[in-house]
Design an enzyme around this catalytic site. Sequence first.
Site, PDB file in Angstrom:
ATOM      1  N   ASN A  37       9.723  51.751  51.819  1.00  0.00           N
ATOM      2  CA  ASN A  37       9.179  50.538  52.463  1.00  0.00           C
ATOM      3  C   ASN A  37      10.135  49.901  53.465  1.00  0.00           C
ATOM      4  O   ASN A  37      10.132  48.683  53.643  1.00  0.00           O
ATOM      5  CB  ASN A  37       8.753  49.506  51.414  1.00  0.00           C
ATOM      6  CG  ASN A  37       7.735  50.092  50.471  1.00  0.00           C
ATOM      7  OD1 ASN A  37       6.806  50.775  50.927  1.00  0.00           O
ATOM      8  ND2 ASN A  37       7.906  49.897  49.178  1.00  0.00           N
ATOM      9  N   ARG A  38      10.971  50.706  54.051  1.00  0.00           N
ATOM     10  CA  ARG A  38      11.932  50.246  55.061  1.00  0.00           C
ATOM     11  C   ARG A  38      12.973  49.264  54.496  1.00  0.00           C
ATOM     12  O   ARG A  38      13.621  48.541  55.247  1.00  0.00           O
ATOM     13  CB  ARG A  38      11.230  49.603  56.277  1.00  0.00           C
ATOM     14  CG  ARG A  38      10.203  50.521  56.948  1.00  0.00           C
ATOM     15  CD  ARG A  38      10.886  51.746  57.547  1.00  0.00           C
ATOM     16  NE  ARG A  38       9.997  52.576  58.332  1.00  0.00           N
ATOM     17  CZ  ARG A  38       9.531  53.780  57.931  1.00  0.00           C
ATOM     18  NH1 ARG A  38       9.861  54.291  56.750  1.00  0.00           N
ATOM     19  NH2 ARG A  38       8.752  54.494  58.733  1.00  0.00           N
TER      20      ARG A  38
END
Length: 218
Positions: free
Chosen positions: A195-196
């Site tokens: 999710n970065r």
Amino acid sequence: MKKDIRSFVQQDRRDFKNKDISKESMAENPFDQFEEWFDEALQAEIQEPYAFTLATASAKGVPNARVVYMRDLSKEGFAFFTNYNSDKGTDLSENPNCTANFFWMELDRQVKFSGTAEKLTPEASDAYFNSRPRGSQIGAWSSDQSSVLKDRQELLSKLEKLKGEFEGKEVPRPQHWGGYIIRPTRIEFWQGRENRLHDRILYSLSEAGEWQKDRLSP
Ligand SMILES: Cc1cc2nc3c(=O)[nH]c(=O)nc-3n(C[C@H](O)[C@H](O)[C@H](O)COP(=O)(O)O)c2cc1C
């Protein structure tokens, strides 16, 4: 069929699923940590893991970047070789500050380091130059790196002329060709995560010469 580049670059994404890193799991000294990651890059059979992007800036602050090969490594810094009269050489003579980046895609990792570049001693440059294949040695004489050529033939004619001149002789290192060592004051290890929410651990060198570790926001 040709892909639509714009929709491709807007939609193509992958999740980063490699290991996590923490301040505690990272070595006290960033060069030890770099060696560990480099070894993992070798085990992952990453091609040319010693290639990095080097960013320089002129005295006026105009940036420039290009890929070079790391050809030596110690606790002092990272070394590479080039033409001292090239654009990067001109930048570094005016402004020794530089930043560099290794990107090891297969491991979702990048290592960024910033510091100042200094020419290696002539002896160190000679030692590396003498280890290069003869073709590369003559190549170093034939190319005024970063200058404009009329056409490729101009380069090839120069090469042929130099081959004749050096026939039966050892090729000495040109004065305008040699190494730099980049002595970093900051080294950041970046590990891609889900999710970065990536992990970033920054080592900064204090005035007292000690490395401090901090976690940075992704
Ligand atoms: C994979 C790769 C490795 C390279 N290694 C070097 C190198 O070690 N030294 C070098 O001078 N140029 C190297 N180059 C060429 C540079 O990227 C660049 O074109 C050249 O040094 C001129 O840069 P400048 O005009 O910004 O000075 C390499 C290029 C690539 C793509």
